[in-house]
Motif scaffolding. Structure first.
Motif, PDB file in Angstrom:
ATOM      1  N   GLY A  16      13.925  -9.720 -17.089  1.00  0.00           N
ATOM      2  CA  GLY A  16      12.766 -10.301 -17.730  1.00  0.00           C
ATOM      3  C   GLY A  16      11.892 -11.112 -16.797  1.00  0.00           C
ATOM      4  N   ALA A  17      12.275 -11.265 -15.539  1.00  0.00           N
ATOM      5  CA  ALA A  17      11.475 -12.036 -14.583  1.00  0.00           C
ATOM      6  C   ALA A  17      10.383 -11.160 -13.990  1.00  0.00           C
ATOM      7  N   GLN A  18       9.230 -11.765 -13.720  1.00  0.00           N
ATOM      8  CA  GLN A  18       8.147 -11.007 -13.104  1.00  0.00           C
ATOM      9  C   GLN A  18       8.494 -10.674 -11.660  1.00  0.00           C
ATOM     10  N   THR A  19       8.035  -9.502 -11.201  1.00  0.00           N
ATOM     11  CA  THR A  19       8.316  -9.041  -9.851  1.00  0.00           C
ATOM     12  C   THR A  19       7.021  -8.692  -9.141  1.00  0.00           C
ATOM     13  N   THR A  20       7.072  -8.715  -7.820  1.00  0.00           N
ATOM     14  CA  THR A  20       5.918  -8.313  -7.015  1.00  0.00           C
ATOM     15  C   THR A  20       5.860  -6.787  -6.954  1.00  0.00           C
ATOM     16  N   GLN A  21       4.665  -6.225  -7.151  1.00  0.00           N
ATOM     17  CA  GLN A  21       4.476  -4.782  -7.105  1.00  0.00           C
ATOM     18  C   GLN A  21       3.327  -4.447  -6.170  1.00  0.00           C
ATOM     19  N   LEU A  22       3.432  -3.298  -5.524  1.00  0.00           N
ATOM     20  CA  LEU A  22       2.394  -2.808  -4.629  1.00  0.00           C
ATOM     21  C   LEU A  22       1.772  -1.578  -5.291  1.00  0.00           C
ATOM     22  N   LEU A  23       0.541  -1.727  -5.764  1.00  0.00           N
ATOM     23  CA  LEU A  23      -0.145  -0.649  -6.463  1.00  0.00           C
ATOM     24  C   LEU A  23      -0.954   0.185  -5.483  1.00  0.00           C
ATOM     25  N   VAL A  24      -1.037   1.487  -5.754  1.00  0.00           N
ATOM     26  CA  VAL A  24      -1.663   2.441  -4.834  1.00  0.00           C
ATOM     27  C   VAL A  24      -2.896   3.070  -5.487  1.00  0.00           C
ATOM     28  N   GLU A  25      -3.953   3.191  -4.740  1.00  0.00           N
ATOM     29  CA  GLU A  25      -5.162   3.886  -5.162  1.00  0.00           C
ATOM     30  C   GLU A  25      -5.661   4.727  -3.988  1.00  0.00           C
ATOM     31  N   PRO A  26      -5.849   6.054  -4.141  1.00  0.00           N
ATOM     32  CA  PRO A  26      -5.618   6.884  -5.313  1.00  0.00           C
ATOM     33  C   PRO A  26      -4.144   6.872  -5.735  1.00  0.00           C
ATOM     34  N   PRO A  27      -3.892   7.020  -7.043  1.00  0.00           N
ATOM     35  CA  PRO A  27      -2.531   6.827  -7.567  1.00  0.00           C
ATOM     36  C   PRO A  27      -1.633   8.048  -7.394  1.00  0.00           C
ATOM     37  N   TRP A  28      -1.258   8.336  -6.120  1.00  0.00           N
ATOM     38  CA  TRP A  28      -0.374   9.457  -5.819  1.00  0.00           C
ATOM     39  C   TRP A  28       0.744   8.988  -4.889  1.00  0.00           C
ATOM     40  N   THR A  29       1.916   9.614  -5.050  1.00  0.00           N
ATOM     41  CA  THR A  29       3.067   9.326  -4.195  1.00  0.00           C
ATOM     42  C   THR A  29       3.519  10.605  -3.502  1.00  0.00           C
ATOM     43  N   PRO A  30       3.628  10.627  -2.164  1.00  0.00           N
ATOM     44  CA  PRO A  30       3.218   9.536  -1.279  1.00  0.00           C
ATOM     45  C   PRO A  30       1.700   9.536  -1.084  1.00  0.00           C
ATOM     46  N   PRO A  31       1.098   8.357  -0.877  1.00  0.00           N
ATOM     47  CA  PRO A  31      -0.307   8.331  -0.491  1.00  0.00           C
ATOM     48  C   PRO A  31      -0.467   8.901   0.911  1.00  0.00           C
ATOM     49  N   VAL A  32      -1.656   9.442   1.213  1.00  0.00           N
ATOM     50  CA  VAL A  32      -1.882  10.062   2.523  1.00  0.00           C
ATOM     51  C   VAL A  32      -3.012   9.356   3.259  1.00  0.00           C
ATOM     52  N   LEU A  33      -2.880   9.315   4.574  1.00  0.00           N
ATOM     53  CA  LEU A  33      -3.797   8.532   5.390  1.00  0.00           C
ATOM     54  C   LEU A  33      -5.223   9.056   5.321  1.00  0.00           C
ATOM     55  N   TRP A  34      -5.393  10.369   5.125  1.00  0.00           N
ATOM     56  CA  TRP A  34      -6.754  10.907   5.145  1.00  0.00           C
ATOM     57  C   TRP A  34      -7.514  10.629   3.844  1.00  0.00           C
ATOM     58  N   ASP A  35      -6.851  10.090   2.832  1.00  0.00           N
ATOM     59  CA  ASP A  35      -7.553   9.513   1.687  1.00  0.00           C
ATOM     60  C   ASP A  35      -7.917   8.072   2.040  1.00  0.00           C
ATOM     61  N   ARG A  36      -8.832   7.498   1.277  1.00  0.00           N
ATOM     62  CA  ARG A  36      -9.110   6.069   1.433  1.00  0.00           C
ATOM     63  C   ARG A  36      -8.074   5.317   0.600  1.00  0.00           C
ATOM     64  N   VAL A  37      -6.932   5.029   1.189  1.00  0.00           N
ATOM     65  CA  VAL A  37      -5.814   4.430   0.457  1.00  0.00           C
ATOM     66  C   VAL A  37      -5.981   2.909   0.392  1.00  0.00           C
ATOM     67  N   THR A  38      -5.913   2.405  -0.811  1.00  0.00           N
ATOM     68  CA  THR A  38      -5.966   0.963  -1.033  1.00  0.00           C
ATOM     69  C   THR A  38      -4.653   0.501  -1.628  1.00  0.00           C
ATOM     70  N   LEU A  39      -4.095  -0.553  -1.064  1.00  0.00           N
ATOM     71  CA  LEU A  39      -2.873  -1.169  -1.581  1.00  0.00           C
ATOM     72  C   LEU A  39      -3.228  -2.526  -2.173  1.00  0.00           C
TER      73      LEU A  39
END
Length: 215
Positions: free
Chosen positions: A24-47
């Protein structure tokens, strides 16, 4: 090692969302945009780092080494590697690896629920043409396409869980992707309905037994 650029585009759709741990405790998360796994360098990846504490107090890690102290909460990635962030009150996030491989199989970066509409993408570096794409689930051949690089798993079923990879040709050169894991979860509504049915059957059986014993 250069630092990523602070992102300046609008906030992500998931901004303000902070998942809970099982306790029930809040945790740190790293969100990805565009929302794909794995993100790729040739996209404009934002964390985007989400957790409790001051945004300017975010610490960033790359390849398990601290490399940006008191950075912003959102960055644009300029190098491949494994990234994490740390917020003072919720700790370090799970890792996110940004790929620069020749061929990459991508899965939507969200919880995959039974019944969802999902397509896996097999992408060549910088989206150059890839042909004769072949897909595998747990090393089982799922077939190939002459052109196009998508594998539809719609509607998702529990048996779709597994390790997937793809291979394809750029000209006469064949490349293979690193396997990615697809995990299909039972939708909350379905799980709740099943639990209700189990409880209902239990009540009925218990009532019949009590009645037969002359209760």
């Amino acid at each position: 090692m250069p630092r990523p650029r602070p992102a300046v585009h609008p906030a992500l759709a998931l901004a303000g969302w902070c998942p809970l741990s099982p306790a029930g405790a809040q945790t740190t998360q790293l969100l990805v945009e565009p929302p794909w796994t794995p993100p790729v360098l040739w996209d404009r990846v934002t964390l985007t780092c989400q957790g409790l504490g001051t945004a300017g107090a975010t610490t960033w890690y790359k390849d398990w080494q601290r490399w940006w102290l008191q950075g912003p909460d959102r960055v644009v990635v300029t190098e491949s590697g494994t990234y994490q962030c740390d917020r003072p009150s919720t700790g370090r996030s799970p890792p996110v690896s940004v790929s620069n491989d020749q061929l990459v199989l991508q899965v939507p970066a969200r919880a995959l629920l039974e019944g969802d509409t999902v397509t896996l993408r097999c992408r060549n570096r910088k989206d150059s043409l890839v042909t004769r794409v072949q897909f595998y689930q747990d090393e089982k051949d799922l077939g190939w396409t002459l052109k196009g690089a998508g594998l539809s798993l719609s509607p998702l079923q529990l048996h779709h869980s597994g390790r997937y990879r793809c291979e394809g040709f750029e000209g006469f050169k064949m490349s293979r992707s690193v396997p990615v894991t697809v995990t299909v979860h039972v939708a909350a509504g379905v799980a709740g309905s099943l639990l209700f049915l189990v409880l209902l059957v239990g009540v009925i059986v218990g009532w019949h037994r009590w009645h037969r014993l002359g209760g």
